[in-house]
Design an enzyme around this catalytic site. Structure first.
Site, PDB file in Angstrom:
ATOM      1  CG  ASP A 161      -1.991   1.018   1.205  1.00 52.38           C
ATOM      2  OD1 ASP A 161      -2.344   1.478   0.098  1.00 52.38           O
ATOM      3  OD2 ASP A 161      -2.492   1.393   2.285  1.00 52.38           O
ATOM      4  CG  ASN A 180      -3.128 -12.533  -7.194  1.00 53.64           C
ATOM      5  OD1 ASN A 180      -4.138 -12.962  -6.630  1.00 53.64           O
ATOM      6  ND2 ASN A 180      -3.171 -11.918  -8.368  1.00 53.64           N
ATOM      7  CE  LYS A 182       1.642 -14.268  -9.144  1.00 50.64           C
ATOM      8  NZ  LYS A 182       0.943 -15.411  -9.767  1.00 50.64           N
ATOM      9  NE  ARG A 203     -12.662  13.151  -7.510  1.00 52.87           N
ATOM     10  CZ  ARG A 203     -13.039  12.516  -6.403  1.00 52.87           C
ATOM     11  NH1 ARG A 203     -12.216  12.382  -5.396  1.00 52.87           N
ATOM     12  NH2 ARG A 203     -14.248  12.011  -6.297  1.00 52.87           N
ATOM     13  CE  LYS A 204     -12.275   6.179 -12.322  1.00 53.76           C
ATOM     14  NZ  LYS A 204     -13.393   5.331 -12.786  1.00 53.76           N
TER      15      LYS A 204
HETATM   16  C1  LIG Z   1      -1.530   7.014   0.067  1.00 58.09           C
HETATM   17  C2  LIG Z   1      -0.570   7.967   0.671  1.00 58.09           C
HETATM   18  C3  LIG Z   1      -0.904   9.313   0.296  1.00 58.09           C
HETATM   19  C4  LIG Z   1      -0.290  10.389   0.653  1.00 58.09           C
HETATM   20  C5  LIG Z   1       0.823  10.381   1.567  1.00 58.09           C
HETATM   21  C6  LIG Z   1       0.969  11.690   2.255  1.00 58.09           C
HETATM   22  C7  LIG Z   1       1.284  11.786   3.540  1.00 58.09           C
HETATM   23  C8  LIG Z   1       1.433  10.605   4.422  1.00 58.09           C
HETATM   24  C9  LIG Z   1       2.793  10.354   4.845  1.00 58.09           C
HETATM   25  C10 LIG Z   1       3.411   9.157   4.682  1.00 58.09           C
HETATM   26  C11 LIG Z   1       2.938   8.076   3.768  1.00 58.09           C
HETATM   27  C12 LIG Z   1       2.031   7.142   4.423  1.00 58.09           C
HETATM   28  C13 LIG Z   1       1.347   6.284   3.430  1.00 58.09           C
HETATM   29  C14 LIG Z   1       0.178   5.677   4.080  1.00 58.09           C
HETATM   30  C15 LIG Z   1      -0.707   5.024   3.058  1.00 58.09           C
HETATM   31  C16 LIG Z   1      -1.996   4.787   3.691  1.00 58.09           C
HETATM   32  C17 LIG Z   1      -3.056   4.606   2.665  1.00 58.09           C
HETATM   33  C18 LIG Z   1      -4.308   4.225   3.362  1.00 58.09           C
HETATM   34  O1  LIG Z   1      -4.290   3.384   4.199  1.00 58.09           O
HETATM   35  S1  LIG Z   1      -5.726   5.001   2.997  1.00 58.09           S
HETATM   36  C19 LIG Z   1      -6.855   4.270   4.166  1.00 58.09           C
HETATM   37  C20 LIG Z   1      -7.670   3.194   3.548  1.00 58.09           C
HETATM   38  N1  LIG Z   1      -8.583   3.755   2.629  1.00 58.09           N
HETATM   39  C21 LIG Z   1      -9.707   4.347   3.022  1.00 58.09           C
HETATM   40  O2  LIG Z   1     -10.031   4.416   4.185  1.00 58.09           O
HETATM   41  C22 LIG Z   1     -10.557   4.934   1.943  1.00 58.09           C
HETATM   42  C23 LIG Z   1     -12.017   4.943   2.310  1.00 58.09           C
HETATM   43  N2  LIG Z   1     -12.771   5.418   1.157  1.00 58.09           N
HETATM   44  C24 LIG Z   1     -12.969   6.730   0.952  1.00 58.09           C
HETATM   45  O3  LIG Z   1     -12.600   7.556   1.759  1.00 58.09           O
HETATM   46  C25 LIG Z   1     -13.649   7.110  -0.320  1.00 58.09           C
HETATM   47  O4  LIG Z   1     -14.352   6.026  -0.847  1.00 58.09           O
HETATM   48  C26 LIG Z   1     -12.626   7.614  -1.385  1.00 58.09           C
HETATM   49  C27 LIG Z   1     -11.606   6.531  -1.759  1.00 58.09           C
HETATM   50  C28 LIG Z   1     -11.889   8.872  -0.864  1.00 58.09           C
HETATM   51  C29 LIG Z   1     -13.378   7.996  -2.646  1.00 58.09           C
HETATM   52  O5  LIG Z   1     -14.427   8.813  -2.252  1.00 58.09           O
HETATM   53  P1  LIG Z   1     -14.819  10.099  -3.121  1.00 58.09           P
HETATM   54  O6  LIG Z   1     -16.136  10.536  -2.614  1.00 58.09           O
HETATM   55  O7  LIG Z   1     -13.736  11.097  -3.129  1.00 58.09           O
HETATM   56  O8  LIG Z   1     -14.905   9.560  -4.590  1.00 58.09           O
HETATM   57  P2  LIG Z   1     -16.075   8.740  -5.310  1.00 58.09           P
HETATM   58  O9  LIG Z   1     -16.922   9.754  -6.018  1.00 58.09           O
HETATM   59  O10 LIG Z   1     -16.732   7.785  -4.410  1.00 58.09           O
HETATM   60  O11 LIG Z   1     -15.231   7.904  -6.373  1.00 58.09           O
HETATM   61  C30 LIG Z   1     -14.453   8.584  -7.357  1.00 58.09           C
HETATM   62  C31 LIG Z   1     -14.277   7.601  -8.499  1.00 58.09           C
HETATM   63  O12 LIG Z   1     -13.564   6.463  -8.033  1.00 58.09           O
HETATM   64  C32 LIG Z   1     -14.359   5.275  -8.184  1.00 58.09           C
HETATM   65  N3  LIG Z   1     -14.129   4.407  -7.015  1.00 58.09           N
HETATM   66  C33 LIG Z   1     -14.139   4.775  -5.723  1.00 58.09           C
HETATM   67  N4  LIG Z   1     -13.881   3.722  -4.950  1.00 58.09           N
HETATM   68  C34 LIG Z   1     -13.742   2.676  -5.771  1.00 58.09           C
HETATM   69  C35 LIG Z   1     -13.460   1.289  -5.554  1.00 58.09           C
HETATM   70  N5  LIG Z   1     -13.268   0.790  -4.335  1.00 58.09           N
HETATM   71  N6  LIG Z   1     -13.370   0.487  -6.628  1.00 58.09           N
HETATM   72  C36 LIG Z   1     -13.550   0.969  -7.889  1.00 58.09           C
HETATM   73  N7  LIG Z   1     -13.799   2.295  -8.157  1.00 58.09           N
HETATM   74  C37 LIG Z   1     -13.895   3.105  -7.109  1.00 58.09           C
HETATM   75  C38 LIG Z   1     -15.796   5.781  -8.242  1.00 58.09           C
HETATM   76  O13 LIG Z   1     -16.602   4.858  -8.920  1.00 58.09           O
HETATM   77  C39 LIG Z   1     -15.613   7.070  -9.014  1.00 58.09           C
HETATM   78  O14 LIG Z   1     -15.414   6.726 -10.373  1.00 58.09           O
HETATM   79  P3  LIG Z   1     -15.992   7.661 -11.545  1.00 58.09           P
HETATM   80  O15 LIG Z   1     -17.482   7.707 -11.351  1.00 58.09           O
HETATM   81  O16 LIG Z   1     -15.563   7.005 -12.818  1.00 58.09           O
HETATM   82  O17 LIG Z   1     -15.371   9.040 -11.357  1.00 58.09           O
END
Ligand SMILES: CC/C=C\C/C=C\C/C=C\CCCCCCCC(=O)SCCNC(=O)CCNC(=O)[C@H](O)C(C)(C)COP(=O)(O)OP(=O)(O)OC[C@H]1O[C@@H](n2cnc3c(N)ncnc32)[C@H](O)[C@@H]1OP(=O)(O)O
Length: 237
Positions: A161, A180, A182, A203-204
């Site tokens: 991730d 996966n 393996k 945004r994806k």
């Molecule tokens: C990742 C690191 C990033 C930055 C680092 C910066 C600082 C950090 C410092 C150090 C690095 C640390 C890295 C840590 C990495 C941690 C990563 C995580 O653990 S994140 C936590 C786990 N994830 C979540 O909790 C997400 C929960 N979900 C949400 O909050 C929302 O669903 C969302 C993902 C934000 C999306 O919500 P939105 O309302 O913004 O968008 P939507 O309109 O719902 O969707 C947009 C678009 O995307 C498609 N879609 C959404 N989800 C899915 C899915 N699961 N599968 C397939 N498609 C999906 C949706 O259909 C829309 O598509 P469109 O209609 O074609 O536009």
């Protein structure tokens, strides 16, 4: 492999002994400060070699540092605590003060950096911006055990991730992660996670990676991820 693991464990225990006697000084051990304070805090960069790193990890680190010299690659620093800028990026969406007490929030830290040196996640990520890919060098320590002698799949998923996320840049959230598994990963061994951005669609962000042994002979895992750029107009809480 076994030799490097035993050597790793030996240095871990040596370190523990030293630490228990005299706690190591670290910027991150300063009293917790408020997450959104404008006060300047100097954080320790954890993506640098420490004595628990195996020969393999140090060797690969040196090779990638060489690649950084012409600017094509960069080493990504890694901190326990979120920087003020990163907090600002995410604040609008998630950090509703009603959800987490400020006192608790001030203690927050990236959980992969919450272990003593060598016991948990030892890793460094290198990024090639032109090629939109990253390489993560990861040594999973003894506290990440699942099946005896093997790395827990959840620990591997965590690193995948983070490795995929490092290819994105900016404020994104993981929406989907597919892995996966393996081959099992021996505990304390070094693996190389090669990640790339495959497609950007609004945004994806569609990403993929593979996890291999240092000699590239063993393919441990393959994964794909969907990350969503956060929409400033929306709040997810
Ligand atoms: C990742 C690191 C990033 C930055 C680092 C910066 C600082 C950090 C410092 C150090 C690095 C640390 C890295 C840590 C990495 C941690 C990563 C995580 O653990 S994140 C936590 C786990 N994830 C979540 O909790 C997400 C929960 N979900 C949400 O909050 C929302 O669903 C969302 C993902 C934000 C999306 O919500 P939105 O309302 O913004 O968008 P939507 O309109 O719902 O969707 C947009 C678009 O995307 C498609 N879609 C959404 N989800 C899915 C899915 N699961 N599968 C397939 N498609 C999906 C949706 O259909 C829309 O598509 P469109 O209609 O074609 O536009």
């Amino acid at each position: 492999m076994l030799r490097s693991c035993t050597a790793g464990l030996r240095s871990i225990w040596a370190l523990r002994g030293r630490r228990e006697g005299a706690p190591r000084l670290s910027m991150d051990l300063q009293p917790a400060r408020r997450l959104f304070s404008t006060e300047k805090v100097i954080h320790k960069d954890w993506a640098l070699p420490n004595p628990s790193w195996s020969k393999d990890l140090k060797l690969l680190f040196d090779q990638f540092m060489k690649k950084c010299e012409d600017g094509s690659w960069e080493r990504l620093p890694s901190y326990k605590r979120t920087s003020t800028q990163e907090s600002e990026d995410f604040k609008t969406y998630f950090l509703d003060p009603k959800l987490v007490e400020e006192e608790r929030l001030s203690q927050a830290q990236l959980f992969t950096r919450g272990f003593e040196d060598g016991l948990g996640f030892e890793y460094v990520i290198f990024k090639n911006n032109d090629e939109k890919r990253t390489v993560c060098l990861f040594q999973g320590g003894p506290y990440l055990q699942g099946v005896p002698g093997l790395l827990h799949g959840g620990a591997m998923a965590t690193m995948i991730d983070i490795a995929l996320g490092s290819c994105t840049g900016g404020a994104v959230m993981t929406a989907n992660l597919n892995i996966n598994f393996k081959r099992p990963v021996p505990l304390c061994s070094v693996v190389v996670i090669n990640s790339q951005l495959d497609k950007l669609e609004g945004r994806k962000l569609f990403l993929s990676c593979n996890v291999r042994s240092v000699d590239e002979k063993t393919l441990y895992s393959e994964a794909t991820g969907l990350f969503i750029k956060l929409d400033p107009e929306k709040s997810s809480t």
